[in-house]
Structures are given as C-alpha cells and as structure tokens.
Design a protein around this motif. Structure first.
Motif, PDB file in Angstrom:
ATOM      1  N   TYR A  37      14.612  -4.238  -6.784  1.00 48.41           N
ATOM      2  CA  TYR A  37      14.698  -2.785  -6.823  1.00 48.41           C
ATOM      3  C   TYR A  37      13.338  -2.102  -6.923  1.00 48.41           C
ATOM      4  CZ  TYR A  37      16.325   1.840  -8.327  1.00 48.41           C
ATOM      5  OH  TYR A  37      16.545   3.189  -8.441  1.00 48.41           O
ATOM      6  N   PHE A  38      12.485  -2.579  -7.807  1.00 50.95           N
ATOM      7  CA  PHE A  38      11.211  -1.904  -8.047  1.00 50.95           C
ATOM      8  C   PHE A  38      10.131  -2.267  -7.023  1.00 50.95           C
ATOM      9  CE2 PHE A  38      13.327  -1.476 -12.169  1.00 50.95           C
ATOM     10  CZ  PHE A  38      13.247  -0.097 -12.297  1.00 50.95           C
ATOM     11  N   ASP A  39      10.499  -3.074  -6.020  1.00 53.83           N
ATOM     12  CA  ASP A  39       9.616  -3.227  -4.866  1.00 53.83           C
ATOM     13  C   ASP A  39       9.638  -1.955  -4.011  1.00 53.83           C
ATOM     14  OD1 ASP A  39       9.024  -5.792  -5.660  1.00 53.83           O
ATOM     15  OD2 ASP A  39      10.146  -6.776  -4.058  1.00 53.83           O
ATOM     16  N   TYR A  40      10.771  -1.249  -4.024  1.00 51.91           N
ATOM     17  CA  TYR A  40      10.982  -0.124  -3.113  1.00 51.91           C
ATOM     18  C   TYR A  40      11.223   1.209  -3.813  1.00 51.91           C
ATOM     19  CZ  TYR A  40      12.089  -4.385  -0.512  1.00 51.91           C
ATOM     20  OH  TYR A  40      12.051  -5.645   0.013  1.00 51.91           O
ATOM     21  N   HIS A  41      11.464   1.182  -5.085  1.00 51.34           N
ATOM     22  CA  HIS A  41      11.816   2.355  -5.883  1.00 51.34           C
ATOM     23  C   HIS A  41      10.764   3.447  -5.756  1.00 51.34           C
ATOM     24  CE1 HIS A  41      11.731   4.212 -10.088  1.00 51.34           C
ATOM     25  NE2 HIS A  41      12.973   4.443  -9.719  1.00 51.34           N
ATOM     26  N   HIS A  42      11.183   4.642  -5.288  1.00 55.37           N
ATOM     27  CA  HIS A  42      10.309   5.816  -5.189  1.00 55.37           C
ATOM     28  C   HIS A  42       9.181   5.657  -4.169  1.00 55.37           C
ATOM     29  CE1 HIS A  42      11.406   7.389  -9.521  1.00 55.37           C
ATOM     30  NE2 HIS A  42      12.466   7.230  -8.734  1.00 55.37           N
ATOM     31  N   THR A  43       9.330   4.742  -3.205  1.00 53.44           N
ATOM     32  CA  THR A  43       8.265   4.484  -2.234  1.00 53.44           C
ATOM     33  C   THR A  43       8.682   4.908  -0.834  1.00 53.44           C
ATOM     34  OG1 THR A  43       8.966   2.288  -1.471  1.00 53.44           O
ATOM     35  CG2 THR A  43       7.734   2.382  -3.557  1.00 53.44           C
ATOM     36  N   PRO A  44       7.737   4.894   0.122  1.00 51.96           N
ATOM     37  CA  PRO A  44       8.106   5.131   1.520  1.00 51.96           C
ATOM     38  C   PRO A  44       9.063   4.077   2.067  1.00 51.96           C
ATOM     39  CG  PRO A  44       5.734   5.382   1.219  1.00 51.96           C
ATOM     40  CD  PRO A  44       6.272   4.799  -0.044  1.00 51.96           C
ATOM     41  N   ARG A  53       0.812  -1.205   0.000  1.00 52.97           N
ATOM     42  CA  ARG A  53       0.000   0.000   0.000  1.00 52.97           C
ATOM     43  C   ARG A  53       0.851   1.263   0.000  1.00 52.97           C
ATOM     44  NH1 ARG A  53      -5.395   0.510   3.158  1.00 52.97           N
ATOM     45  NH2 ARG A  53      -5.879   1.648   1.236  1.00 52.97           N
ATOM     46  N   GLY A  54       2.128   1.123  -0.272  1.00 50.32           N
ATOM     47  CA  GLY A  54       2.977   2.297  -0.426  1.00 50.32           C
ATOM     48  C   GLY A  54       3.044   2.688  -1.889  1.00 50.32           C
ATOM     49  N   PRO A  55       2.541   3.870  -2.274  1.00 54.35           N
ATOM     50  CA  PRO A  55       2.592   4.267  -3.691  1.00 54.35           C
ATOM     51  C   PRO A  55       4.006   4.611  -4.138  1.00 54.35           C
ATOM     52  CG  PRO A  55       1.758   6.060  -2.349  1.00 54.35           C
ATOM     53  CD  PRO A  55       1.902   4.878  -1.432  1.00 54.35           C
ATOM     54  N   HIS A  56       4.227   4.567  -5.444  1.00 52.64           N
ATOM     55  CA  HIS A  56       5.529   4.904  -6.039  1.00 52.64           C
ATOM     56  C   HIS A  56       5.445   6.292  -6.662  1.00 52.64           C
ATOM     57  CE1 HIS A  56       7.255   0.640  -6.311  1.00 52.64           C
ATOM     58  NE2 HIS A  56       6.029   0.477  -5.810  1.00 52.64           N
TER      59      HIS A  56
END
Length: 469
Positions: free
Chosen positions: A423-430, A209-212
């Motif tokens: 990488y894209f699990d967390y990229h630009h997210t909280p 539920r963390g948006p990118h």
C-alpha cells in the motif's frame, strides 16, 4: 456439507433465534429463517464480483483525481450520485457542507551546492508558500523526527530543515503512524524552532522518484512555513550529499495557497432494512483523493468494495438492518466529511460502523468492538470469514477517520484489515492508478465485506453502544 459449513450451521443452531432473511428452496417456506449457508453462498458468489472493479475503473477514468473542495470533487459527487442510482440503491442523495480549501501551485527543488541537481518533491497539504522567486537556504539535517524535536529553540533560523526517516512496509500498516509523524507535525515543530522551510523524506515504502503527498497541521498561532515531501530516491540522494561533510544549499519554489471556504459533501445510499428499530449498519470509504494520481487505491477501492458488497443485498433477500453506504468527502484534508456526517446523523441509531480505506489487497484479519450482549455476532463473523483466509485479531476494533466520529459516540465497530505490504509504495503518489488494483484480491475484499454485512445486518441480537477504544 463442508467442515466450514457444518461449523457455521452449528453456530446458527445455538445463536440464531429469530428469522433473518426469507429464502425459498424446495421444501422450505419463504418464512423460514435464513441459514448461514445462504450467507456463505452470497460470500462465495462475491468472489466473482466485477462491480467493484467497474466502479474504480469508472471514477478514475471519468473523473480522475478529486482534491477536496475543488471542482473535481464536485464532479465526483455528481458521478457518484448517478452511479449509485444506476446500481439500484435507494435514498441516494448528496449532503453538502463547507470547508477551507488548500490548493498546490508551482513545486520545484534543486540543490544549488555543492552538487547541483534537480529534485522531485510535492507540497504538503496546508504548506505555506515561498516567495514567487523561491527560497534558497542551507540544509539543517535530522536523521529522524526525534532529532528534529531535540533541536534547540531558534537553532533553525534561516535554514531549511530536512528529516530523512525512512519508513518500511508492515502488514498491519503500523509503521505509517511511527514514521508519519514527521509529516503530520514535523513542519509545525520546525516552524516553532525558526526554520524557513522543511522538506521530509516521503512517508512511503517505495524507492522511486514519485513523491508522496499528504496533510500536515500547524498549531494555532504558528505561521505555516513551506513544507514538502521529497521522493524517497531524492531524499536518499540528499542524505548521501550531506554525509560527504560539506554544507548543502537547497532552492525551493512552493506556491500553494488557501483559497477560502468552498463546498464539499458526502454521497449517501441505502439498502433499506426490514426492522427500522434494529439500527443502521454504516459502511463506506472516502470519495476525495490527493491530486498526483487518480485515487484508485486511496480510496476508489474503498468506496467500490463497500458498495459492491452492499449491492448484493439489493439483489437478494432484504436484510433486517438498513445498510447505509457513505462515500465521504474531504477525508484527506482533515476528515471534514466524517464530522459532517456525525453532526447530521449522530442522533440516529447505528448498530455498527466500518470503513475501507487501505487499498485493495486481501483482507487478512478482522477485529471488533461489540457489546457483551452481541458477542455471538463476532463468533459467527469469525466462522463466515475463515474460508477467505481471514483470522480474528486480538485487538479492539475501531479504525477509520471517516467513521471515527460515530465510533466516538459509542457505535460498535467492525474492522476488516487489509494487507499493507504494497500500500505505501503507492499511497498519495502519482502511481495511485488503476493498474495498482489486483482484481483477484479486490474480489476477496468484496467477499469479506459481503460476509460481514450478511452477519451484522441480519444478527438477531441487539447491538448496543460500546466504550470507544
């Protein structure tokens, strides 16, 4: 002598014809040419490196998120200046420039009908704003960006477009380009077709539920509309609502604003070389970050990896070529730092350019774009990286938004490709926080960059210009 050491020594015997780094060993004079075993030693020592982790820990703890052009990015430059000086780098300085600045405001979303509930989202960089009280409209659903493109002109008038394409993880990160177009230009397309706003499924491979966050771009003459990324879990939920066949109405409140022109800057540091005519080896990453997390993997890791590798040449023998470390400003919002660097330093001779901007997971592949005369350099690099489990790719090197402007001028390229599986699990997210850094994989990165710098900065060959890929 190991098989790998023997291979490197054999390559050196045929390819290294001039002195590189002076070394002192029993029975060997200080003027003796370096042997690849010395680079191997530096590479292996880097596998115990803690400098990179210290940099990431420091900047995420003492500065935190660093949105381009803001006071936080200015604090990051001040922090970086002090850190690079403390590490022993030479010619450390900040080079500033001006850039337009966008900042986010209030961000809320809720389904009004038929299944009322709140959703989590974040505005995309350059998004337009809703009225302060918000915007309520029916959803126009598009499973993919191609479906949005195919919508007739004017068909979205008064509606909120929703693009639900779901990105999947790949080792090379190629899916980001394929699915990311929904973010890069989807809002512009929706605006030209009359949409009042657009929401997209976040461009990421997670299921949370963390948006990118991320940048979007509107063409000249197109008025920016409110544009946001829903968390992947909420986007999937919205898709399920739509599949039930009833019209879905969404209320958005997005109040970002353009605040005018402000200062950003690049932080530059050097390991001076012994031969000013041999050219500069340019390495680095970007200092700014999005503001939802603390910018650990994007790109605290990149600035840390490249600086930690370069520092090893401050502590050891002087390289032939100057190694220039640049922590670029304002990459996330349009690559202003890379263009400013090229404008300021494009006339200087650069041998190669490389950047680290894909997290901190292990390097698995390298690719080069070298002139034919420097082909042996790539071969020696393959031998130096092989013990780290790094293979030579078949493509042409030349990745990197910050060093891209220099590559477009014909500077040779060395790419060290990291795994993109996480990488894209967390990229630009909280979730872009320090705990996402795997220290062991981070050390492998530093070792790879140390080996690369050892080979490139000391290569006796002339590394001339190339045709950009």
């Amino acid at each position: 002598m190991s098989r790998t050491t023997a291979l490197i020594a054999a390559l050196a015997a045929t390819a290294l014809s001039t002195p590189l780094i002076a070394q002192t060993r029993p029975g060997i004079t200080a003027a003796a040419p370096v042997v690849p075993a010395q680079i191997e030693k530096m590479r292996d020592a880097a596998l115990k490196d803690d400098v990179a982790y210290d940099i990431i820990e420091g900047i995420t703890t003492e500065v935190g998120p660093r949105l381009a052009g803001t006071e936080a990015e200015a604090r990051a430059r001040t922090w970086s200046l002090a850190k690079l000086k403390a590490l022993g780098f030479k010619n450390v300085r900040i080079e500033t420039y001006q850039m337009p600045v966008w900042v986010r405001g209030e961000e809320t979303a809720e389904v009004v009908s038929p299944f009322p509930q709140k959703m989590r989202l974040t505005a995309l960089g350059n998004s337009g704003a809703t009225p302060p009280e918000g915007l309520t409209a029916e959803i126009a659903y598009f499973p993919s960006f191609a479906d949005l493109q195919a919508a007739p002109d004017g068909s979205l008038k008064g509606k909120i477009a929703f693009v639900s394409n779901a990105m999947v993880a790949t080792q090379d990160g190629s899916s980001y380009g394929s699915y990311g177009v929904a973010r890069f230009v989807g809002p512009n397309v929706a605006a030209t077709k009359g949409a009042a706003a657009i929401v997209i499924r976040s461009i990421g491979s997670d299921h949370g539920r963390g948006p990118h966050a991320g940048l979007t771009t509107f063409a000249a003459g197109v008025t920016p509309i409110p544009a946001a990324a829903l968390s992947t879990a909420d986007a999937d939920n919205l898709s399920r609502m739509i599949a039930r066949g009833k019209p879905v109405t969404l209320k958005l409140v997005l109040t970002p604003q353009q605040t005018g022109t402000h200062e950003s800057g690049n932080v530059i540091a050097e390991v001076p070389g012994s031969d000013p005519k041999a050219g500069i080896v340019l390495v680095g990453g970007h200092l700014d970050s999005w503001d939802l997390g603390t910018g650990a993997i994007d790109d605290g890791a990149g600035i840390a990896i490249t600086a930690a590798a370069a520092k090893r040449f401050l502590d050891g023998p002087r390289p032939r070529r100057t190694i220039r470390v640049v922590w670029f400003g304002s990459e996330e919002v349009g690559g202003f730092g890379g263009r400013a660097y090229a404008e300021a330093h494009g006339s200087e001779k650069h041998a190669t350019a490389s950047e680290s901007d894909f997290g901190a997971d292990r390097v698995w592949r390298f690719e080069v774009n070298l002139p034919e005369s420097a082909k042996p350099v790539g071969d020696r690099l393959a031998a130096a990286l092989a013990p780290l489990g790094i293979v030579r790719g078949k493509g042409l090197g030349g990745d990197g938004s910050d060093v891209g402007p220099m590559m477009q001028k014909g500077v040779a390229a060395i790419d060290l490709n990291q795994s993109g599986q996480r990488y894209f699990d967390y990229h630009h997210t909280p979730e872009d926080t320090l705990d996402r850094i795997d220290p062991e994989q981070l050390r492998q990165n530093v070792a790879a960059w140390t080996a690369m710098l050892g080979i490139i900065a000391n290569a006796p060959e002339e590394i001339g210009s190339v045709t950009p890929r």
